[in-house]
Design a protein around this motif. Structure first.
Motif, PDB file in Angstrom:
ATOM      1  N   PRO A   1      49.732 -38.036  23.921  1.00 44.30           N
ATOM      2  CA  PRO A   1      50.169 -38.381  25.283  1.00 44.30           C
ATOM      3  C   PRO A   1      51.864 -38.296  25.176  1.00 44.30           C
ATOM      4  CG  PRO A   1      48.520 -40.141  23.642  1.00 44.30           C
ATOM      5  CD  PRO A   1      49.728 -38.595  22.950  1.00 44.30           C
TER       6      PRO A   1
ATOM      7  N   GLY B   1      46.640 -36.433  28.780  1.00 46.41           N
ATOM      8  CA  GLY B   1      47.328 -36.919  28.045  1.00 46.41           C
ATOM      9  C   GLY B   1      46.773 -38.455  27.662  1.00 46.41           C
ATOM     10  N   LEU B   2      45.699 -38.981  28.284  1.00 46.40           N
ATOM     11  CA  LEU B   2      45.528 -40.274  28.546  1.00 46.40           C
ATOM     12  C   LEU B   2      43.925 -40.287  27.851  1.00 46.40           C
ATOM     13  CD1 LEU B   2      45.497 -40.674  32.723  1.00 46.40           C
ATOM     14  CD2 LEU B   2      46.513 -42.140  30.917  1.00 46.40           C
TER      15      LEU B   2
ATOM     16  N   GLN C   1      51.799 -46.446  26.592  1.00 46.44           N
ATOM     17  CA  GLN C   1      51.457 -44.283  27.025  1.00 46.44           C
ATOM     18  C   GLN C   1      50.033 -44.956  28.070  1.00 46.44           C
ATOM     19  OE1 GLN C   1      50.563 -43.376  23.268  1.00 46.44           O
ATOM     20  NE2 GLN C   1      52.697 -43.044  23.376  1.00 46.44           N
ATOM     21  N   LEU C   2      49.398 -46.375  28.348  1.00 40.10           N
ATOM     22  CA  LEU C   2      48.255 -46.093  29.123  1.00 40.10           C
ATOM     23  C   LEU C   2      49.195 -46.478  30.796  1.00 40.10           C
ATOM     24  CD1 LEU C   2      45.298 -45.886  30.652  1.00 40.10           C
ATOM     25  CD2 LEU C   2      45.560 -48.392  29.539  1.00 40.10           C
TER      26      LEU C   2
ATOM     27  N   LEU D   1      49.924 -47.764  22.705  1.00 37.12           N
ATOM     28  CA  LEU D   1      49.213 -47.474  23.409  1.00 37.12           C
ATOM     29  C   LEU D   1      48.712 -47.797  24.988  1.00 37.12           C
ATOM     30  CD1 LEU D   1      46.235 -47.223  20.754  1.00 37.12           C
ATOM     31  CD2 LEU D   1      47.744 -44.992  21.297  1.00 37.12           C
TER      32      LEU D   1
ATOM     33  N   LEU E   1      50.948 -43.200  31.547  1.00 38.12           N
ATOM     34  CA  LEU E   1      51.005 -41.987  31.992  1.00 38.12           C
ATOM     35  C   LEU E   1      49.423 -42.134  33.364  1.00 38.12           C
ATOM     36  CD1 LEU E   1      49.404 -41.186  28.382  1.00 38.12           C
ATOM     37  CD2 LEU E   1      50.992 -39.433  29.667  1.00 38.12           C
TER      38      LEU E   1
ATOM     39  N   ALA F   1      56.625 -42.253  27.484  1.00 44.76           N
ATOM     40  CA  ALA F   1      55.253 -42.307  25.975  1.00 44.76           C
ATOM     41  C   ALA F   1      56.238 -41.847  24.839  1.00 44.76           C
ATOM     42  CB  ALA F   1      54.396 -40.697  26.206  1.00 44.76           C
TER      43      ALA F   1
ATOM     44  N   LEU G   1      44.590 -41.008  24.114  1.00 42.35           N
ATOM     45  CA  LEU G   1      44.492 -42.214  24.208  1.00 42.35           C
ATOM     46  C   LEU G   1      43.765 -43.011  22.697  1.00 42.35           C
ATOM     47  CD1 LEU G   1      46.495 -43.671  27.137  1.00 42.35           C
ATOM     48  CD2 LEU G   1      47.621 -43.001  24.638  1.00 42.35           C
TER      49      LEU G   1
END
Length: 503
Positions: free
Chosen positions: A19, A55-56, A93-94, A90, A97, A137, A59
């Motif tokens: 990510p 990147g997604l 980060q979701l 996470l 992104l 991220a 995850l």
């Protein structure tokens, strides 16, 4: 989870790092392609979208682990890991992104924004968005102080350039304001980090060393001062009062998708950074120790001041982006309020609220990008442009309504109601009734702010008003609005899904 050894000195798991690595490598690839083939302008955006999608897509690899996922670990029984992501990280980060991907869709393909509203060409804009996203991220997973500081600045400095490259009137002034704030924030964070190391003797965010520091009165005082400096530095990133003054200046001069980036991805990075700082305190509170009353009070006051001032001034704004800037300040207070309680459930509630705020804000910013097709800059936009929107563009009116109702916490955007309840829950559980009263008052103020805008959209335009043009839904913008609307509807039908992601 299996890690890949690297030279016997540190363990690396590239899937866990994906990510962060995907947008970083995407930014590098965009610049290389632009240098090799400067006329291949159509490649930059697909590369950006693909890298964010990669990147997604990585995850789920970390989600499959039932325990926090770690990498960049030194070997041996005393080894440490400098990168760690649990469910909260996470989710952040979701958010970062996915929001960046939607912002790139708003900029292109096929839209006027990437080519006409941003200087420097598509390669520069896409590379800056990707670089800042890599920082966002990374900051939520960094567990050592130097990496954390570099990541939070990487998430910030490209945003300064994005504002400066906007063609709106006064963009340079807005970028300068944001740059000065970034430098001030960096100085506060650097001092806070120095005091943290002085108090704990440790260059990482560790619960164990924090507990030891709290046991010694001299270290305790230094540590509290360190946390206050760190909170102040992050207050600039969060647009929390009294560190908020840059927000209206930067928003009104930026192109709408760039302002959307400032309001969403940058805030996700700041919230992630705040969770990393306050995480050890949350752990101590969960152990039954009550060493952080002063921190709880300071963050709670910041939350109360932010939401109150933000909502009151948003009620007075006629420029939609200036209104959204003050709305962002108010919503920062809602994100901080549960986080101030320093409990594990409060962290989940804060992240859940952030998820809803990001979706609602992206919906509204997407509509403003369609309604205001030119680089108006400061003072060039007005809520009067939305009169009759429901009649001349029903799709935009529906998306605008979903976004505004989600931010206000009103049905049929049930996810907004659930987010408000989730944010209030930890405050009630902790017994901070003064803050509960502030939250209730600001629910009413927020409803007034967002319904005022929505009423413009449903009211018919005056018969003598000039014909409003410019609501042409370009392909990228249309896809972004449809995706955002689908997400808001899905989370409203299944509100537990959003809360589950945050946990």
């Amino acid at each position: 989870m299996t890690a890949l050894p690297s030279a016997g000195l540190i363990d690396l798991d590239y899937w866990v790092l994906a990510p962060v690595l995907a947008p970083a490598l995407g930014a590098l690839l965009v610049l290389v392609v632009d240098a090799i083939a400067p006329r291949a302008r159509g490649l930059h955006l697909p590369i950006g979208l693909t890298s964010l999608g990669a990147g997604l897509g990585a995850l789920p690899y970390s989600v499959a682990s039932a325990t926090p996922t770690r990498t960049l670990c030194t070997p041996g029984p005393e080894g440490r890991c400098f990168y760690e992501t649990g469910p909260t990280g996470l989710t952040l980060q979701l958010i970062a992104l996915a929001a960046s991907l939607l912002v790139l869709l708003m900029l292109g393909p096929g839209t006027r924004h990437l080519d006409r509203m941003q200087r420097g060409g598509a390669a520069v804009t896409v590379a800056l968005v990707l670089a800042a996203t890599a920082g966002a991220a990374m900051v939520v997973a960094a567990r050592d102080l130097p990496t954390w500081l570099v990541a939070i600045e990487l998430a910030t400095l490209p945003a300064v350039a994005l504002v400066a490259l906007s063609r709106g009137r006064g963009a340079e002034g807005g970028a300068l304001s944001l740059l000065m704030v970034s430098l001030t924030s960096f100085a506060l964070l650097a001092v806070g980090i120095g005091l943290w190391v002085l108090a704990t003797g440790d260059a990482s965010f560790s619960t164990d060393t924090l507990r030891v520091a709290f046991d010694y009165p001299e270290r305790h005082r230094v540590l509290l001062l360190a946390i206050l400096f760190l909170v102040a530095g992050l207050g600039f990133k969060l647009s929390a009062v009294p560190f908020h003054t840059w927000t209206p200046q930067a928003f009104v001069v930026a192109d709408e998708p760039i302002a959307a980036y400032l309001a969403t991805v940058s805030k996700a990075a700041a919230v992630g950074a705040a969770i990393v700082v306050l995480g050890p305190l949350v752990s101590l509170t969960a152990m039954g120790r009550d060493d952080a009353d002063s921190i709880r009070l300071v963050v709670g006051v910041l939350a109360a001041a932010s939401m109150t001032l933000g909502n009151v001034l948003a009620l007075r704004m006629d420029d939609p982006l200036r209104l959204l800037a003050w709305s962002t300040i108010a919503q920062a207070g809602w994100v901080l309020a549960p986080l101030a309680m320093l409990t594990p459930s409060a962290v989940s509630a804060s992240v859940a609220y952030l998820l809803v705020y990001v979706l609602g804000s992206l919906a509204v910013f997407g509509v403003t990008a369609a309604v205001h097709p030119r680089a108006e800059g400061a003072g060039g936009r007005s809520l009067a442009a939305y009169l009759g929107l429901a009649r001349r563009s029903p799709l935009l009116a529906v998306v605008l309504g979903l976004g505004l109702l989600a931010l206000a916490g009103l049905p049929p955007a049930v996810v907004g109601v659930v987010a408000k309840i989730a944010a209030i829950g930890p405050v009630v559980a902790t017994g901070q009734w003064w803050l509960v009263a502030v939250l209730v008052v600001n629910i009413v103020l927020g409803i007034a702010v967002y319904l005022r805008w929505l009423l413009y959209a449903v009211r018919p335009a005056p018969a003598d008003a000039p014909t409003t043009r410019g609501e042409r839904l370009d392909p990228g913008l249309l896809i972004a609005l449809l995706v955002i609307s689908a997400a808001l509807i899905l989370l409203s039908l299944l509100p537990g899904l959003g809360l589950g992601l945050a946990r």
